[in-house]
Design a protein around this motif. Structure first.
Motif, PDB file in Angstrom:
ATOM      1  N   ILE A 195       0.845  -1.190   0.000  1.00 48.01           N
ATOM      2  CA  ILE A 195       0.000   0.000   0.000  1.00 48.01           C
ATOM      3  C   ILE A 195       0.883   1.244   0.000  1.00 48.01           C
ATOM      4  O   ILE A 195       1.956   1.255   0.615  1.00 48.01           O
ATOM      5  CB  ILE A 195      -0.950   0.019   1.209  1.00 48.01           C
ATOM      6  CG1 ILE A 195      -2.000   1.136   1.052  1.00 48.01           C
ATOM      7  CG2 ILE A 195      -0.196   0.170   2.531  1.00 48.01           C
ATOM      8  CD1 ILE A 195      -3.162   1.034   2.043  1.00 48.01           C
ATOM      9  N   SER A 196       0.452   2.279  -0.717  1.00 49.45           N
ATOM     10  CA  SER A 196       1.103   3.590  -0.720  1.00 49.45           C
ATOM     11  C   SER A 196       0.090   4.632  -0.270  1.00 49.45           C
ATOM     12  O   SER A 196      -1.077   4.587  -0.677  1.00 49.45           O
ATOM     13  CB  SER A 196       1.613   3.946  -2.125  1.00 49.45           C
ATOM     14  OG  SER A 196       2.580   3.039  -2.562  1.00 49.45           O
ATOM     15  N   LEU A 197       0.541   5.552   0.576  1.00 52.91           N
ATOM     16  CA  LEU A 197      -0.303   6.650   1.055  1.00 52.91           C
ATOM     17  C   LEU A 197       0.293   7.946   0.527  1.00 52.91           C
ATOM     18  O   LEU A 197       1.471   8.236   0.740  1.00 52.91           O
ATOM     19  CB  LEU A 197      -0.354   6.665   2.584  1.00 52.91           C
ATOM     20  CG  LEU A 197      -0.760   5.352   3.251  1.00 52.91           C
ATOM     21  CD1 LEU A 197      -0.709   5.487   4.771  1.00 52.91           C
ATOM     22  CD2 LEU A 197      -2.150   4.901   2.794  1.00 52.91           C
ATOM     23  N   SER A 198      -0.517   8.749  -0.160  1.00 51.97           N
ATOM     24  CA  SER A 198       0.002   9.947  -0.818  1.00 51.97           C
ATOM     25  C   SER A 198      -0.988  11.107  -0.720  1.00 51.97           C
ATOM     26  O   SER A 198      -2.158  10.920  -0.367  1.00 51.97           O
ATOM     27  CB  SER A 198       0.305   9.655  -2.292  1.00 51.97           C
ATOM     28  OG  SER A 198      -0.879   9.287  -2.987  1.00 51.97           O
ATOM     29  N   GLU A 199      -0.462  12.309  -1.026  1.00 49.01           N
ATOM     30  CA  GLU A 199      -1.257  13.544  -1.070  1.00 49.01           C
ATOM     31  C   GLU A 199      -2.065  13.749   0.218  1.00 49.01           C
ATOM     32  O   GLU A 199      -3.182  14.272   0.184  1.00 49.01           O
ATOM     33  CB  GLU A 199      -2.189  13.545  -2.289  1.00 49.01           C
ATOM     34  CG  GLU A 199      -1.453  13.484  -3.609  1.00 49.01           C
ATOM     35  CD  GLU A 199      -2.388  13.514  -4.806  1.00 49.01           C
ATOM     36  OE1 GLU A 199      -3.413  14.225  -4.732  1.00 49.01           O
ATOM     37  OE2 GLU A 199      -2.106  12.815  -5.799  1.00 49.01           O
ATOM     38  N   ALA A 200      -1.501  13.362   1.332  1.00 48.09           N
ATOM     39  CA  ALA A 200      -2.211  13.464   2.605  1.00 48.09           C
ATOM     40  C   ALA A 200      -2.017  14.850   3.224  1.00 48.09           C
ATOM     41  O   ALA A 200      -0.992  15.505   3.019  1.00 48.09           O
ATOM     42  CB  ALA A 200      -1.735  12.394   3.575  1.00 48.09           C
ATOM     43  N   THR A 201      -3.005  15.277   3.984  1.00 49.13           N
ATOM     44  CA  THR A 201      -2.933  16.529   4.735  1.00 49.13           C
ATOM     45  C   THR A 201      -3.544  16.332   6.109  1.00 49.13           C
ATOM     46  O   THR A 201      -4.324  15.399   6.335  1.00 49.13           O
ATOM     47  CB  THR A 201      -3.681  17.672   4.024  1.00 49.13           C
ATOM     48  OG1 THR A 201      -5.061  17.308   3.882  1.00 49.13           O
ATOM     49  CG2 THR A 201      -3.088  17.969   2.662  1.00 49.13           C
ATOM     50  N   VAL A 202      -3.194  17.234   7.024  1.00 45.94           N
ATOM     51  CA  VAL A 202      -3.830  17.296   8.339  1.00 45.94           C
ATOM     52  C   VAL A 202      -4.676  18.558   8.368  1.00 45.94           C
ATOM     53  O   VAL A 202      -4.160  19.680   8.264  1.00 45.94           O
ATOM     54  CB  VAL A 202      -2.784  17.337   9.471  1.00 45.94           C
ATOM     55  CG1 VAL A 202      -3.489  17.403  10.829  1.00 45.94           C
ATOM     56  CG2 VAL A 202      -1.879  16.113   9.414  1.00 45.94           C
ATOM     57  N   ALA A 203      -5.985  18.390   8.490  1.00 46.45           N
ATOM     58  CA  ALA A 203      -6.933  19.507   8.545  1.00 46.45           C
ATOM     59  C   ALA A 203      -7.541  19.591   9.945  1.00 46.45           C
ATOM     60  O   ALA A 203      -7.233  18.785  10.822  1.00 46.45           O
ATOM     61  CB  ALA A 203      -8.008  19.335   7.485  1.00 46.45           C
ATOM     62  N   GLY A 204      -8.409  20.592  10.140  1.00 53.19           N
ATOM     63  CA  GLY A 204      -9.039  20.778  11.440  1.00 53.19           C
ATOM     64  C   GLY A 204      -8.235  21.636  12.386  1.00 53.19           C
ATOM     65  O   GLY A 204      -8.470  21.628  13.603  1.00 53.19           O
ATOM     66  N   LEU A 205      -7.272  22.403  11.847  1.00 50.65           N
ATOM     67  CA  LEU A 205      -6.418  23.220  12.709  1.00 50.65           C
ATOM     68  C   LEU A 205      -7.190  24.327  13.414  1.00 50.65           C
ATOM     69  O   LEU A 205      -6.729  24.852  14.436  1.00 50.65           O
ATOM     70  CB  LEU A 205      -5.272  23.813  11.887  1.00 50.65           C
ATOM     71  CG  LEU A 205      -4.384  22.782  11.180  1.00 50.65           C
ATOM     72  CD1 LEU A 205      -3.389  23.469  10.255  1.00 50.65           C
ATOM     73  CD2 LEU A 205      -3.657  21.919  12.183  1.00 50.65           C
ATOM     74  N   ASP A 206      -8.363  24.672  12.884  1.00 47.19           N
ATOM     75  CA  ASP A 206      -9.181  25.712  13.529  1.00 47.19           C
ATOM     76  C   ASP A 206      -9.865  25.213  14.795  1.00 47.19           C
ATOM     77  O   ASP A 206     -10.527  25.997  15.495  1.00 47.19           O
ATOM     78  CB  ASP A 206     -10.236  26.248  12.552  1.00 47.19           C
ATOM     79  CG  ASP A 206     -11.142  25.148  12.025  1.00 47.19           C
ATOM     80  OD1 ASP A 206     -10.625  24.184  11.428  1.00 47.19           O
ATOM     81  OD2 ASP A 206     -12.369  25.243  12.223  1.00 47.19           O
ATOM     82  N   THR A 207      -9.701  23.928  15.129  1.00 50.64           N
ATOM     83  CA  THR A 207     -10.251  23.417  16.396  1.00 50.64           C
ATOM     84  C   THR A 207      -9.258  23.607  17.542  1.00 50.64           C
ATOM     85  O   THR A 207      -9.406  23.020  18.607  1.00 50.64           O
ATOM     86  CB  THR A 207     -10.625  21.928  16.279  1.00 50.64           C
ATOM     87  OG1 THR A 207      -9.439  21.138  16.100  1.00 50.64           O
ATOM     88  CG2 THR A 207     -11.568  21.687  15.117  1.00 50.64           C
ATOM     89  N   ILE A 208      -8.258  24.445  17.330  1.00 51.51           N
ATOM     90  CA  ILE A 208      -7.235  24.730  18.338  1.00 51.51           C
ATOM     91  C   ILE A 208      -7.859  25.350  19.582  1.00 51.51           C
ATOM     92  O   ILE A 208      -8.844  26.092  19.499  1.00 51.51           O
ATOM     93  CB  ILE A 208      -6.168  25.673  17.731  1.00 51.51           C
ATOM     94  CG1 ILE A 208      -4.950  25.780  18.632  1.00 51.51           C
ATOM     95  CG2 ILE A 208      -6.761  27.045  17.428  1.00 51.51           C
ATOM     96  CD1 ILE A 208      -3.781  26.532  17.966  1.00 51.51           C
ATOM     97  N   HIS A 209      -7.331  25.025  20.758  1.00 50.48           N
ATOM     98  CA  HIS A 209      -7.812  25.639  21.993  1.00 50.48           C
ATOM     99  C   HIS A 209      -6.644  25.899  22.946  1.00 50.48           C
ATOM    100  O   HIS A 209      -5.571  25.300  22.824  1.00 50.48           O
ATOM    101  CB  HIS A 209      -8.892  24.787  22.683  1.00 50.48           C
ATOM    102  CG  HIS A 209      -8.432  23.419  23.069  1.00 50.48           C
ATOM    103  ND1 HIS A 209      -8.688  22.293  22.305  1.00 50.48           N
ATOM    104  CD2 HIS A 209      -7.722  22.972  24.145  1.00 50.48           C
ATOM    105  CE1 HIS A 209      -8.168  21.231  22.908  1.00 50.48           C
ATOM    106  NE2 HIS A 209      -7.570  21.614  24.014  1.00 50.48           N
ATOM    107  N   ASP A 210      -6.874  26.784  23.868  1.00 47.40           N
ATOM    108  CA  ASP A 210      -5.823  27.282  24.763  1.00 47.40           C
ATOM    109  C   ASP A 210      -5.707  26.445  26.033  1.00 47.40           C
ATOM    110  O   ASP A 210      -6.707  25.997  26.594  1.00 47.40           O
ATOM    111  CB  ASP A 210      -6.145  28.735  25.131  1.00 47.40           C
ATOM    112  CG  ASP A 210      -5.204  29.304  26.176  1.00 47.40           C
ATOM    113  OD1 ASP A 210      -4.010  28.941  26.141  1.00 47.40           O
ATOM    114  OD2 ASP A 210      -5.658  30.101  27.021  1.00 47.40           O
TER     115      ASP A 210
END
Length: 442
Positions: A59-74
């Motif tokens: 298996i190859s995994l490609s063109e991946a991203t990490v989204a949801g950065l706007d769920t950041i909290h302090d």
């Protein structure tokens, strides 16, 4: 700083950090676009299993991203006004790792440690792919390696070494499993009547009794063989760099040097126990290996000189009669496309650490934050695949992924690297500095 940090977490203002990440910021003092999902390094091909009628399935995994950065909290911050050191805690409620996958019928990269174990004949795998992905935990050498990996990860220097292994696994597999001098030398070179298998057994015995002085590593014969294998690996990496121009072979050579110097200098130098080696690493400065790796003092070591003479002569003979090729090139000729689709997983990250420095100076109020590091412990990632494969093949691939801890570790490391890139840190620094400028504005 307290007011600026509070502003970043005040809903309804242009400086609310989740809104900046989602929509960007135009303030007159600063201009930021939305923070795009963070790109993740491609992984694979990674061997999963071997079964008719598909052969060895990868298996190859490609063109991946990490989204949801706007769920950041302090989670608060600390600032040392004397040193300028800044440390903050944040978290993400829900990040999403997503990308594309493809499955083919060739066996490619896997766990470099397991691949080397197969080379030595230490592991009688149920299938070549099972050995490649490192899932054969009944082999004591791999089980011990994983146990010590967990111990290494408890110190900053150990984390550096473990991280270097995962970051360079692809290049290591190309060398260990390719048509290279190292693949030839690793199981066949003899030192004082012993092969790499014998020294692997010696290491295993010492690792089982880490504080027993009667079960040691690092004696002159051990060191001579270790130097030979390091040099065989380095010569193979250099040859692949020469043949392909791919910088990953330069990087894996640097990582090899740093690992060697970190593990073999200080209290653990010479004949010693595995426990002493681990203790030396726990107490070492994480930057010391990089400094030592740039020095040429090994040329003064007679054991090293003897190893270098033997390996360079053997390498010259082998390369005169053989072409050095990475494993991916060998496998490409027999690859067959079995299907493609998408993958994803959603997960929260309860706590991340941001560190950097704050400088105060210039004419008038002038406070600038520079973030330099993000550290975190990503939870285990279990990716879900879209059903784009025949049912029987899909079920086998899904089960193999669920069982392959090695792949999960690679994914965790890849996400950590994606979140901690300089571009991400620079973006967050700019957002914080915009809030500081707002607070200090007359």
């Amino acid at each position: 700083m307290q007011l600026a940090w509070k502003l970043l977490w005040t809903k309804g203002t242009p400086f609310y950090l989740p809104t900046i990440i989602l929509n960007g910021l135009e303030d007159g003092r600063a201009s930021l676009p939305p923070l795009a999902p963070r790109p993740v390094k491609d992984l694979g091909p990674i061997a999963l299993f071997n079964k008719d009628p598909w052969g060895t399935v990868s298996i190859s995994l490609s063109e991946a991203t990490v989204a949801g950065l706007d769920t950041i909290h302090d989670q608060g911050f600390e600032f040392d006004s004397k040193t300028g050191a800044f440390n903050a805690k944040i978290g993400f409620d829900s990040l999403v790792l997503a990308g594309k996958y493809s499955v083919d019928g060739s066996g490619l990269a896997g766990c470099a440690v397991a691949a080397a174990t197969v080379l030595l004949g230490l592991l009688p795998p149920r299938s070549s792919a099972a050995a490649a992905d490192g899932s054969e935990l009944d082999d004591e050498h791999i089980a011990l390696a994983r146990n010590y990996q967990a111990q290494l990860a408890q110190s900053p220097t150990g984390q550096q070494l473990v991280g270097a292994y995962y970051d360079n696994n692809d290049a290591m597999n190309e060398i260990v499993r390719g048509d290279t001098f190292f693949r030839h030398a690793f199981p066949t070179v003899v030192t004082d009547g012993k092969t790499s298998r014998d020294f692997a057994d010696q290491t295993t015995v010492a690792a089982k009794s880490p504080n027993d002085p009667a079960r040691s590593v690092g004696d002159p014969t051990y060191r001579l063989h270790a130097f030979k294998m390091q040099l065989a690996f380095a010569r193979s990496a250099a040859k692949l760099w020469e043949n392909t121009g791919d910088s990953k072979y330069l990087e894996v050579g640097k990582a090899k040097d740093e690992f060697y110097h970190q593990a073999t200098h200080g209290p653990a130098q010479g004949t010693t126990t595995v426990g002493n080696v681990m203790e030396a690493i726990r107490n070492a400065d994480p930057g010391a290996a990089r400094a030592l790796a740039t020095q040429s003092h090994l040329a003064l070591d007679p054991i090293y000189e003897a190893a270098e003479r033997e390996i360079d002569e053997a390498h010259a003979r082998w390369t005169a009669a053989n072409v050095t090729r990475p494993y991916s090139e060998l496998a490409r000729a027999v690859a067959s496309d079995l299907g493609q689709g998408t993958f994803s997983d959603a997960f929260g990250v309860p706590s991340l650490s941001l560190s950097g420095t704050i400088e105060i100076g210039g004419s008038g109020p002038n406070v600038t934050l520079t973030l330099t590091r993000l550290t975190t412990d990503i939870p285990e990632i279990d990716i879900a695949l879209s059903t784009s494969l025949p049912d029987t093949l899909y079920d086998q691939v899904v089960q193999s992924l669920a069982d392959a801890q090695f792949i999960k570790d690679l994914l965790r490391r890849s996400v950590e690297n994606a979140l901690g890139t300089k571009s991400t840190l620079d973006y967050l620094s700019t957002a914080v500095n915009a809030a500081i400028a707002k607070v200090l504005a007359p």
